[in-house]
Design a protein around this motif. Structure first.
Motif, PDB file in Angstrom:
ATOM      1  N   LEU A   1       4.677   5.470   1.401  1.00 60.00           N
ATOM      2  CA  LEU A   1       4.970   4.330   0.540  1.00 60.00           C
ATOM      3  C   LEU A   1       5.721   3.245   1.294  1.00 60.00           C
ATOM      4  O   LEU A   1       5.434   2.049   1.147  1.00 60.00           O
ATOM      5  CB  LEU A   1       5.798   4.780  -0.667  1.00 60.00           C
ATOM      6  CG  LEU A   1       5.061   5.455  -1.815  1.00 60.00           C
ATOM      7  CD1 LEU A   1       6.056   5.996  -2.826  1.00 60.00           C
ATOM      8  CD2 LEU A   1       4.106   4.483  -2.483  1.00 60.00           C
ATOM      9  N   ILE A   2       6.694   3.651   2.103  1.00 58.16           N
ATOM     10  CA  ILE A   2       7.445   2.680   2.888  1.00 58.16           C
ATOM     11  C   ILE A   2       6.535   2.010   3.912  1.00 58.16           C
ATOM     12  O   ILE A   2       6.599   0.793   4.132  1.00 58.16           O
ATOM     13  CB  ILE A   2       8.648   3.356   3.579  1.00 58.16           C
ATOM     14  CG1 ILE A   2       9.653   3.850   2.525  1.00 58.16           C
ATOM     15  CG2 ILE A   2       9.316   2.404   4.545  1.00 58.16           C
ATOM     16  CD1 ILE A   2      10.263   2.749   1.675  1.00 58.16           C
ATOM     17  N   TRP A   3       5.661   2.784   4.524  1.00 53.04           N
ATOM     18  CA  TRP A   3       4.691   2.213   5.476  1.00 53.04           C
ATOM     19  C   TRP A   3       3.804   1.190   4.761  1.00 53.04           C
ATOM     20  O   TRP A   3       3.516   0.114   5.300  1.00 53.04           O
ATOM     21  CB  TRP A   3       3.854   3.330   6.088  1.00 53.04           C
ATOM     22  CG  TRP A   3       3.062   2.919   7.289  1.00 53.04           C
ATOM     23  CD1 TRP A   3       1.794   2.410   7.318  1.00 53.04           C
ATOM     24  CD2 TRP A   3       3.493   2.972   8.664  1.00 53.04           C
ATOM     25  NE1 TRP A   3       1.410   2.143   8.598  1.00 53.04           N
ATOM     26  CE2 TRP A   3       2.430   2.484   9.450  1.00 53.04           C
ATOM     27  CE3 TRP A   3       4.663   3.390   9.285  1.00 53.04           C
ATOM     28  CZ2 TRP A   3       2.504   2.399  10.851  1.00 53.04           C
ATOM     29  CZ3 TRP A   3       4.741   3.307  10.675  1.00 53.04           C
ATOM     30  CH2 TRP A   3       3.676   2.819  11.439  1.00 53.04           C
ATOM     31  N   GLN A   4       3.381   1.519   3.561  1.00 49.66           N
ATOM     32  CA  GLN A   4       2.564   0.596   2.762  1.00 49.66           C
ATOM     33  C   GLN A   4       3.329  -0.693   2.461  1.00 49.66           C
ATOM     34  O   GLN A   4       2.759  -1.792   2.509  1.00 49.66           O
ATOM     35  CB  GLN A   4       2.149   1.272   1.456  1.00 49.66           C
ATOM     36  CG  GLN A   4       1.397   0.382   0.483  1.00 49.66           C
ATOM     37  CD  GLN A   4       1.074   1.098  -0.811  1.00 49.66           C
ATOM     38  OE1 GLN A   4      -0.013   1.627  -0.969  1.00 49.66           O
ATOM     39  NE2 GLN A   4       2.001   1.117  -1.738  1.00 49.66           N
ATOM     40  N   GLU A   5       4.617  -0.582   2.143  1.00 47.39           N
ATOM     41  CA  GLU A   5       5.439  -1.757   1.882  1.00 47.39           C
ATOM     42  C   GLU A   5       5.467  -2.696   3.089  1.00 47.39           C
ATOM     43  O   GLU A   5       5.469  -3.915   2.933  1.00 47.39           O
ATOM     44  CB  GLU A   5       6.881  -1.338   1.552  1.00 47.39           C
ATOM     45  CG  GLU A   5       7.103  -0.896   0.133  1.00 47.39           C
ATOM     46  CD  GLU A   5       7.056  -2.065  -0.832  1.00 47.39           C
ATOM     47  OE1 GLU A   5       8.003  -2.879  -0.843  1.00 47.39           O
ATOM     48  OE2 GLU A   5       6.067  -2.166  -1.570  1.00 47.39           O
ATOM     49  N   ILE A   6       5.483  -2.122   4.277  1.00 44.97           N
ATOM     50  CA  ILE A   6       5.637  -2.919   5.492  1.00 44.97           C
ATOM     51  C   ILE A   6       4.288  -3.420   6.013  1.00 44.97           C
ATOM     52  O   ILE A   6       4.147  -4.595   6.366  1.00 44.97           O
ATOM     53  CB  ILE A   6       6.346  -2.103   6.593  1.00 44.97           C
ATOM     54  CG1 ILE A   6       7.720  -1.612   6.095  1.00 44.97           C
ATOM     55  CG2 ILE A   6       6.484  -2.923   7.866  1.00 44.97           C
ATOM     56  CD1 ILE A   6       8.651  -2.718   5.668  1.00 44.97           C
ATOM     57  N   PHE A   7       3.289  -2.555   6.052  1.00 44.46           N
ATOM     58  CA  PHE A   7       2.014  -2.894   6.678  1.00 44.46           C
ATOM     59  C   PHE A   7       0.905  -3.230   5.690  1.00 44.46           C
ATOM     60  O   PHE A   7      -0.208  -3.562   6.105  1.00 44.46           O
ATOM     61  CB  PHE A   7       1.555  -1.754   7.595  1.00 44.46           C
ATOM     62  CG  PHE A   7       2.408  -1.588   8.821  1.00 44.46           C
ATOM     63  CD1 PHE A   7       2.242  -2.412   9.921  1.00 44.46           C
ATOM     64  CD2 PHE A   7       3.395  -0.616   8.871  1.00 44.46           C
ATOM     65  CE1 PHE A   7       3.035  -2.263  11.051  1.00 44.46           C
ATOM     66  CE2 PHE A   7       4.196  -0.456   9.999  1.00 44.46           C
ATOM     67  CZ  PHE A   7       4.011  -1.281  11.089  1.00 44.46           C
ATOM     68  N   GLY A   8       1.192  -3.151   4.402  1.00 42.39           N
ATOM     69  CA  GLY A   8       0.186  -3.513   3.399  1.00 42.39           C
ATOM     70  C   GLY A   8      -0.707  -2.366   2.987  1.00 42.39           C
ATOM     71  O   GLY A   8      -1.211  -2.340   1.868  1.00 42.39           O
ATOM     72  N   LYS A   9      -0.935  -1.416   3.885  1.00 41.84           N
ATOM     73  CA  LYS A   9      -1.694  -0.201   3.597  1.00 41.84           C
ATOM     74  C   LYS A   9      -0.914   0.977   4.142  1.00 41.84           C
ATOM     75  O   LYS A   9      -0.316   0.894   5.218  1.00 41.84           O
ATOM     76  CB  LYS A   9      -3.091  -0.231   4.247  1.00 41.84           C
ATOM     77  CG  LYS A   9      -4.067  -1.183   3.609  1.00 41.84           C
ATOM     78  CD  LYS A   9      -5.472  -0.995   4.151  1.00 41.84           C
ATOM     79  CE  LYS A   9      -5.611  -1.507   5.580  1.00 41.84           C
ATOM     80  NZ  LYS A   9      -5.708  -2.962   5.668  1.00 41.84           N
ATOM     81  N   GLY A  10      -0.957   2.082   3.409  1.00 40.71           N
ATOM     82  CA  GLY A  10      -0.301   3.278   3.901  1.00 40.71           C
ATOM     83  C   GLY A  10      -1.098   3.917   5.019  1.00 40.71           C
ATOM     84  O   GLY A  10      -2.281   3.617   5.230  1.00 40.71           O
ATOM     85  N   ILE A  11      -0.469   4.814   5.765  1.00 38.00           N
ATOM     86  CA  ILE A  11      -1.216   5.644   6.717  1.00 38.00           C
ATOM     87  C   ILE A  11      -2.292   6.398   5.946  1.00 38.00           C
ATOM     88  O   ILE A  11      -3.400   6.601   6.434  1.00 38.00           O
ATOM     89  CB  ILE A  11      -0.259   6.607   7.452  1.00 38.00           C
ATOM     90  CG1 ILE A  11       0.750   5.799   8.284  1.00 38.00           C
ATOM     91  CG2 ILE A  11      -1.030   7.570   8.347  1.00 38.00           C
ATOM     92  CD1 ILE A  11       1.860   6.640   8.901  1.00 38.00           C
ATOM     93  N   VAL A  12      -1.945   6.787   4.712  1.00 37.64           N
ATOM     94  CA  VAL A  12      -2.944   7.237   3.732  1.00 37.64           C
ATOM     95  C   VAL A  12      -3.133   6.065   2.775  1.00 37.64           C
ATOM     96  O   VAL A  12      -2.220   5.716   2.033  1.00 37.64           O
ATOM     97  CB  VAL A  12      -2.476   8.491   2.975  1.00 37.64           C
ATOM     98  CG1 VAL A  12      -3.498   8.895   1.919  1.00 37.64           C
ATOM     99  CG2 VAL A  12      -2.227   9.635   3.938  1.00 37.64           C
ATOM    100  N   LYS A  13      -4.299   5.441   2.813  1.00 39.50           N
ATOM    101  CA  LYS A  13      -4.517   4.232   2.013  1.00 39.50           C
ATOM    102  C   LYS A  13      -4.350   4.508   0.531  1.00 39.50           C
ATOM    103  O   LYS A  13      -3.772   3.690  -0.205  1.00 39.50           O
ATOM    104  CB  LYS A  13      -5.909   3.662   2.301  1.00 39.50           C
ATOM    105  CG  LYS A  13      -6.183   2.346   1.590  1.00 39.50           C
ATOM    106  CD  LYS A  13      -7.574   1.824   1.914  1.00 39.50           C
ATOM    107  CE  LYS A  13      -7.867   0.539   1.162  1.00 39.50           C
ATOM    108  NZ  LYS A  13      -9.245   0.053   1.436  1.00 39.50           N
ATOM    109  N   SER A  14      -4.846   5.638   0.053  1.00 41.95           N
ATOM    110  CA  SER A  14      -4.701   6.011  -1.360  1.00 41.95           C
ATOM    111  C   SER A  14      -3.308   6.605  -1.550  1.00 41.95           C
ATOM    112  O   SER A  14      -3.155   7.822  -1.669  1.00 41.95           O
ATOM    113  CB  SER A  14      -5.789   7.001  -1.779  1.00 41.95           C
ATOM    114  OG  SER A  14      -5.776   8.144  -0.928  1.00 41.95           O
ATOM    115  N   ALA A  15      -2.298   5.750  -1.596  1.00 45.87           N
ATOM    116  CA  ALA A  15      -0.909   6.210  -1.573  1.00 45.87           C
ATOM    117  C   ALA A  15      -0.548   7.085  -2.763  1.00 45.87           C
ATOM    118  O   ALA A  15       0.395   7.878  -2.689  1.00 45.87           O
ATOM    119  CB  ALA A  15       0.030   5.007  -1.508  1.00 45.87           C
TER     120      ALA A  15
END
Length: 753
Positions: free
Chosen positions: A463-477
């Protein structure tokens, strides 16, 4: 484990079918079976065809009931495997998937399945349900920290080279928007201009992490997850007073409460020994769902709805799995039975809350059980006490029945169709519920934050990665299950999750770790290789370009204009909004039948404090893809529509901010210098020569027009409620205002790049 998380072909969904590469069940085969086969041959026993189960090794290798002597899979022998014969059959009656399903395997998928069978048809546990182990950090020649070692390895495997580091002003703006949700001030841009001497990039991050604005920025994410709103929902949709919970979340983030405690207090703060009012207040997380206030309902039906919502919010927001499918039947894709769903449901089924607690005319600001907060309570901890207009506030929190309520599996998920009774437990495929834990929400919280739980830490760092990069390492967060996306960097996800737990679930440390990486600090410039090899930037060879969330667009406009009222916490506010929206969608009862706009400083609060009415969410925020908050949301969309441009050009807040900034700047600066100052505040960099010329020409044209039509000057400046000095009604200010409006409408302004 080492094979599953290695950097080779297992980290990619593609494979050379002519070579000797190993086919991975998790990364190559399971996605095919999940999409095309599991609906009829998966976990749902009630829908399983031909008694054939392909989601487990035991089921796939047993003999076929309809064809004695034949097996679905024979390791190493596709020609003897019934599955292979059925997927290549030209007979419509034999072909799988059947033509009427509208599902069809591609040639590549058939080849993958064949090669997998040739290699032994080896099954693997689902990657997300494996215990988090910390992999070795690859050795690379590029980067600042461990994150870069993993990302560079993936870039290199795709023949990509990382971008150079972004310019200082770009990094300052990017970091400020990511950590504070606000644009950097001109003073901050000047202070860290070249990252020289003591004013290093790391010092900038520390300064931003220490700002109270940090909790407000990260709080928006948690408001979506916790489905926070200021009304009860359903038809009457009356006002509720849950905002002290929002203040607690902001406070918790600002004080860096470890994530395991952050979760425990919200799930079961009331069950902790000698629970404080702050810990009890945190349990409002469980009570943020909708409540009905309509007469004529069946109370038990709605009480069950409330418990379902709690269960689904826990599974999606904290575990990152979609268990709600199992409310009515065994999950069709993931290994969760209906029985397991109601065992999880049972943790939340002993709450004192009722399905109906009075209609609108009898309603109180919070549903029982409630927490009464005196003005003097928690004053050293939270800020909301000073905002209350009354001596007491009431907040919906959790409370347990003394006599435990029996939980039943509900036939087809219907509230009045109880079947077998169940006790509390958790899905065995994730992590067995230890015998030594309390059989209540506190035990569930301990289970969720146990070092052996494979999901909680992975889901949060993603979730934090998604906040920063727009997509999570797992896109379906919100879906780490069989139907979810595979991680683009599985080793990195595993490393971050393990490191997060090893270092005390420290949220600020995690964010600093990501922002210190060279991966984060790259330029966002897009080259030919980026477009040809990785147009979606899955492999992070450049920084992403992301439009700001709705709340932060509001924050940027208010902050850069000097209008922002920076008070932390307090009741929600009602800013400018088109008239008639609430009135058109109301039952006509209650205090929220009519929208009554706030005034004064309340108009200039941050976006996180905007009043959320569930039946009519704030229209400006919805246009920019905010959550409507009626359920737990993990990921927001990022659309691009004409309405967004129309809003930025005509919104009273944008026009008022432009007017206020123009009149303030004109008190100190003139002409080109005033434009330069506005540009630096809004776009957060110095102007280029061609931009100076363009904006100056536009200013001159507008100035000439206002001088020729003096009646338009006051009309243009007469917007918003912020007081204006009569002496400020000049053609020069009106022209400067138009230039500033154009700056707010630049893509660069509302984009993090």
């Amino acid at each position: 484990m080492s094979g599953l998380w290695s950097c080779g072909q297992n980290e990619s969904n593609s494979i050379d079918l002519t070579g000797s590469g190993q086919v991975s069940y998790n990364f190559h085969i399971r996605p095919i079976l999940s999409d095309k086969c599991f609906a009829c041959h998966g976990p749902d026993a009630n829908k399983r065809e031909a008694d054939l189960r392909l989601d487990t090794e035991e089921g796939a290798f047993k003999g076929l009931k309809e064809s004695p002597g034949m097996f679905a899979l024979v390791a190493g022998k596709p020609e003897e495997s019934a599955v292979y014969h059925r997927i290549i059959s030209e007979d419509p009656g034999e072909l799988m998937p059947p033509p009427e399903s509208n599902l069809k395997l591609t040639t590549e998928e058939i080849s993958l399945l064949k090669k997998w069978i040739e290699q032994g048809a080896k099954y693997e546990p689902h990657w997300a349900f494996l215990k988090v182990e910390k992999p070795a950090v690859p050795k690379t020649e590029w980067g600042t920290n461990e994150i870069d070692a993993f990302t560079y390895r993936k870039m290199a495997s795709k023949k990509l080279e990382p971008n150079p580091e972004a310019k200082p002003h770009e990094l300052i703006k990017r970091a400020s928007l990511d950590l504070a949700g606000l644009p950097p001030t001109p003073a901050m841009l000047d202070k860290y201009a070249e990252f020289s001497g003591e004013n290093t990039y790391e010092k900038l991050l520390d300064e931003l992490l220490a700002q109270p604005a940090f909790g407000e920025k990260l709080g928006v994410l948690w408001m979506d997850i916790s489905r926070y709103a200021d009304s009860y929902g359903y038809q009457d949709d009356e006002v509720r007073s849950q905002w002290p919970y929002r203040d607690w979340v902001i406070h918790a983030f600002n004080n860096n409460l470890p994530y395991d405690q952050f979760l425990t207090w919200q799930l079961a703060g009331d069950l902790l020994p000698y629970a404080t009012k702050e810990q009890i207040l945190a349990t409002a997380f469980n009570r943020n769902h909708k409540y009905t206030e309509e007469g004529g309902i069946i109370p038990e039906e709605y009480r069950i709805e409330y418990v379902l919502d709690k269960t689904n919010t826990f599974s999606k927001g904290i575990l990152g799995i979609t268990m709600e499918c199992a409310q009515c039947h065994d999950h069709k894709y993931d290994p969760f039975s209906q029985k397991e769903y109601y065992e999880l449901f049972a943790f939340f089924n002993n709450s004192k809350e009722k399905g109906f607690e009075g209609d609108v005319s009898q309603s109180k600001p919070a549903k029982t059980p409630i927490l009464w907060i005196e003005r003097n309570d928690l004053d050293s901890i939270l800020t909301f006490i000073n905002h209350s207009d009354t001596t007491k506030l009431s907040v919906s929190v959790m409370g347990e029945n003394e006599v435990k309520r029996t939980t039943y599996i509900l036939d087809r998920g219907v509230y009045d169709a109880p079947a077998d009774s169940v006790d509390v437990s958790t899905p065995a495929s994730i992590f067995e519920f230890p015998d030594n834990l309390e059989k209540n929400r506190l035990g569930l919280a301990k289970w969720a934050t146990d070092r052996n739980n494979p999901l909680t830490s992975r889901v949060f760092v993603n979730l934090i990665w998604q906040e920063i990069f727009g997509k999570g390492i797992v896109k379906s967060a919100g879906d780490f299950g069989m139907q979810g996306d595979l991680p683009t960097h599985p080793d990195l996800l595993n490393w971050l999750a393990a490191d997060f737990m090893e270092n005390g679930w420290d949220i600020k440390r995690l964010l600093k770790q990501i922002l210190m990486s060279s991966t984060y600090r790259q330029s966002a410039a897009i080259g030919k290789d980026h477009m040809n090899i990785d147009p979606d930037n899955l492999y992070l060879a450049r920084a992403p370009r992301l439009r700001l969330p709705a709340e932060n667009i509001q924050d940027l406009v208010l902050a850069s204009s000097g209008l922002l009222h920076g008070e932390i916490g307090g009741p929600s506010v009602k800013p400018y909004q088109p008239s008639g929206l609430w009135e058109a969608a109301t039952s006509g009862r209650g205090t929220l039948a009519t929208y009554i706009q706030d005034s004064g400083d309340k108009l200039y609060r941050r976006g996180i404090y905007n009043f959320i009415k569930l039946t009519v969410p704030p229209p400006k925020a919805i246009i920019f893809d905010s959550s409507n908050r009626d359920r737990c949301e993990i990921t927001r969309n990022r659309t691009n529509t004409p309405l967004q441009a129309l809003l930025m050009m005509n919104d009273p807040m944008v026009l008022e901010a432009s007017r206020v900034l123009a009149t303030k700047l004109s008190e100190t600066y003139e002409g080109e210098e005033a434009i330069a100052q506005a540009f630096k505040r809004i776009v957060c960099r110095e102007m280029k020569s061609e931009e100076k010329e363009l904006l100056w020409d536009y200013y001159q044209a507008e100035l000439e027009d206002f001088k020729a039509n003096p009646e338009n000057t006051k009309k243009a400046l007469d917007v918003g409620e912020y007081p204006m000095n009569e002496k400020a009604i000049t053609p020069e200010n009106a022209a400067l205002m138009q230039v500033i409006v154009s700056l707010y409408n630049l893509e660069e302004t509302i984009t993090k790049s």
